[in-house]
Scaffold this active site. Structure first.
Site, mmCIF file in Angstrom:
data_model
loop_
_atom_site.group_PDB
_atom_site.id
_atom_site.type_symbol
_atom_site.label_atom_id
_atom_site.label_comp_id
_atom_site.label_asym_id
_atom_site.label_seq_id
_atom_site.Cartn_x
_atom_site.Cartn_y
_atom_site.Cartn_z
ATOM 1 N N GLY A 81 -0.270 -11.499 12.618
ATOM 2 C CA GLY A 81 -1.691 -11.363 12.931
ATOM 3 C C GLY A 81 -2.245 -10.158 12.194
ATOM 4 O O GLY A 81 -2.698 -9.182 12.791
ATOM 5 N N GLU A 147 -0.064 -5.952 16.240
ATOM 6 C CA GLU A 147 -0.916 -5.380 17.290
ATOM 7 C C GLU A 147 -1.449 -6.561 18.075
ATOM 8 O O GLU A 147 -2.418 -7.196 17.688
ATOM 9 C CB GLU A 147 -2.040 -4.549 16.650
ATOM 10 C CG GLU A 147 -2.675 -3.589 17.622
ATOM 11 C CD GLU A 147 -3.766 -4.202 18.464
ATOM 12 O OE1 GLU A 147 -3.440 -4.986 19.400
ATOM 13 O OE2 GLU A 147 -4.934 -3.891 18.206
ATOM 14 N N GLU A 156 -4.420 -13.135 26.670
ATOM 15 C CA GLU A 156 -4.453 -13.766 25.336
ATOM 16 C C GLU A 156 -3.090 -14.323 24.989
ATOM 17 O O GLU A 156 -2.956 -15.230 24.195
ATOM 18 C CB GLU A 156 -4.864 -12.824 24.185
ATOM 19 C CG GLU A 156 -6.225 -12.200 24.303
ATOM 20 C CD GLU A 156 -6.343 -10.969 23.437
ATOM 21 O OE1 GLU A 156 -5.902 -11.011 22.286
ATOM 22 O OE2 GLU A 156 -6.861 -9.964 23.934
HETATM 23 N N1 SAH Z 1 -3.246 -6.379 12.672
HETATM 24 C C1 SAH Z 1 -4.684 -6.250 12.696
HETATM 25 C C2 SAH Z 1 -5.365 -7.249 13.599
HETATM 26 C C3 SAH Z 1 -4.899 -7.248 15.058
HETATM 27 S S1 SAH Z 1 -5.795 -8.401 16.093
HETATM 28 C C4 SAH Z 1 -5.012 -4.843 13.097
HETATM 29 O O1 SAH Z 1 -4.139 -4.145 13.608
HETATM 30 O O2 SAH Z 1 -6.148 -4.411 12.922
HETATM 31 C C5 SAH Z 1 -4.721 -9.755 16.170
HETATM 32 C C6 SAH Z 1 -4.843 -10.711 14.984
HETATM 33 O O3 SAH Z 1 -3.816 -11.675 15.109
HETATM 34 C C7 SAH Z 1 -6.155 -11.484 14.887
HETATM 35 O O4 SAH Z 1 -6.699 -11.312 13.603
HETATM 36 C C8 SAH Z 1 -5.749 -12.940 15.126
HETATM 37 O O5 SAH Z 1 -6.526 -13.877 14.395
HETATM 38 C C9 SAH Z 1 -4.287 -12.947 14.686
HETATM 39 N N2 SAH Z 1 -3.429 -13.941 15.313
HETATM 40 C C10 SAH Z 1 -3.372 -14.269 16.634
HETATM 41 N N3 SAH Z 1 -2.428 -15.190 16.853
HETATM 42 C C11 SAH Z 1 -1.844 -15.444 15.657
HETATM 43 C C12 SAH Z 1 -0.792 -16.308 15.242
HETATM 44 N N4 SAH Z 1 -0.173 -17.104 16.114
HETATM 45 N N5 SAH Z 1 -0.448 -16.307 13.947
HETATM 46 C C13 SAH Z 1 -1.095 -15.509 13.050
HETATM 47 N N6 SAH Z 1 -2.117 -14.697 13.380
HETATM 48 C C14 SAH Z 1 -2.478 -14.640 14.677
#
Ligand code: SAH
Length: 369
Positions: A81, A147, A156
């Protein structure tokens, strides 16, 4: 990412999963397939803006990488993510990772690619536009960084995607960051809020509006308050950790129901309106990672984060004296139908030092349904 952002970002929170598959893997996949819709695609610069503005959050991840750079150097990292790719870029810049697989499920991935190119890291960071459960990575990794934390840590349920990544893509002996995640609880006072939302109705323009008090309690306090900012002095006892997850070993099944008993001794006389809760995540796990390791604590003793604190208000406040005890149990149960949601049950008894009869309470709080 916190609850408020999620809900604002996606007004039409759908039932993410209704079917429980007998096949474990299919079950995860089905649930997560529906998850992309949960993260909005058009509006999510706002969400990333809020996360990236959270200094305490950024500093914790950056410090963990910097302080462990000798273990990350020349290693392969998976960013689950990745959003804007911030943690991937930190892993290359400060950790000198040889390669980062940056996986992002939302449509934001196209911007991530541009950001990585603009920062001259496209030879090191490979972006995968898709869910971690469905992308094919070239090979396994040494460190998973993510994160994933939400309101009351678990809302979530992105934690499942990290568990999936660990079980499928982590080398033996690899590290998951954060390495541990714990939830804290403390009996607290929330006088201003109570006055504003409940006592207010006792008299309005000198008229008796008190018949609306039960309605106000129901409207404002039947769910937790997700965006509560607690002052240190609102604590009425020493906070306690009520559960802790080891990210290297926790399973999906472990999270279906988590229960813990608590015993607080009131350290300050006051009015107890309910309980405040927050979480801490740790960044330990490398072989010579000596304590104190880097951690991110979202409680009132540390700089405010975008998660703020979660407040569980009881229906009626209770006056407590120093030495009184608050004993009981907290049970967190994952919603069987709305799989990204959970409920928190609090059962407690308050006993006074002066020997009056103990007062008992129970209350069930849905997060979010
Ligand atoms: N790593 C970034 C964003 C964290 S928010 C930071 O630290 O700023 C979490 C992110 O995970 C979101 O952008 C969401 O779209 C993504 N995400 C959630 N579930 C996911 C999954 N199963 N596979 C890939 N991405 C995912």
């Amino acid at each position: 990412m916190c609850l408020e952002e999620m809900i604002q970002g996606n007004e039409s929170l759908q039932k993410e999963c209704t079917s429980e598959s007998t096949d474990e893997e299919d079950g995860i996949l089905e649930e997560v397939m529906a998850f992309a819709d949960f993260y909005p695609t058009e509006d999510n610069q706002k969400l990333h803006h809020e996360m990236l503005q959270d200094k305490a959050r950024n500093v914790a991840y950056r410090s963990a990488i910097m302080q462990n750079h000798q273990h990350i150097q020349d290693k392969v990292v998976l960013d689950v993510g990745c959003g804007t790719g911030i943690l991937s870029m930190m892993s290359v810049k400060h950790g000198k990772a040889s390669k980062v697989f940056a996986v992002e499920a939302s449509g934001f991935a196209e911007h991530t690619q541009t950001l990585i190119e603009a920062n001259g890291m496209s030879d090191k960071i490979q972006v995968f536009d898709g869910k971690i459960e469905s992308v094919q990575l070239p090979h396994k990794v040494d460190l998973i960084i993510s994160e994933w934390m939400g309101t009351f840590l678990l809302f979530e349920w992105m934690i499942e995607s990290v568990i999936f990544a660990r079980d499928h893509w982590l080398n033996d002996g690899g590290v998951v960051w954060p390495s541990h995640a714990g939830v804290y609880l403390v009996p607290c006072c929330a006088g201003e809020l109570y006055k504003n939302k409940v006592s207010f109705w006792e008299s309005v323009e000198d008229f008796d509006f008190s018949s609306l008090v039960p309605l106000a309690k129901d409207e404002f306090f039947s769910s937790p308050l997700y965006n509560h900012v607690m002052k240190q002095e609102d604590s009425l006892a020493t906070p306690q950790q009520v559960f802790q997850l080891n990210m290297k070993t926790v399973t999906r099944q472990d999270l279906e129901e988590v229960s813990h008993t608590f015993h607080f001794t009131i350290s300050k006389a006051g009015t107890m309106h309910g309980f405040a809760s927050w979480f801490q995540v740790d960044f330990a796990g490398f072989p010579v990672n000596s304590k104190p390791f880097v951690f991110l604590n979202t409680g009132p003793d540390y700089p405010l984060t975008h998660w703020k604190q979660t407040l569980f208000m009881m229906d009626s406040p209770i006056t407590v004296e120093q030495g009184d005890t608050v004993e009981g149990a907290i049970t967190m149960t994952r919603n069987k139908e709305w799989r990204r949601h959970l409920e928190v049950h609090l059962a407690l008894s308050v006993s006074s030092v002066s020997g009056q009869n103990a007062k008992t309470f129970t209350k069930l709080f849905p997060i979010w349904r």
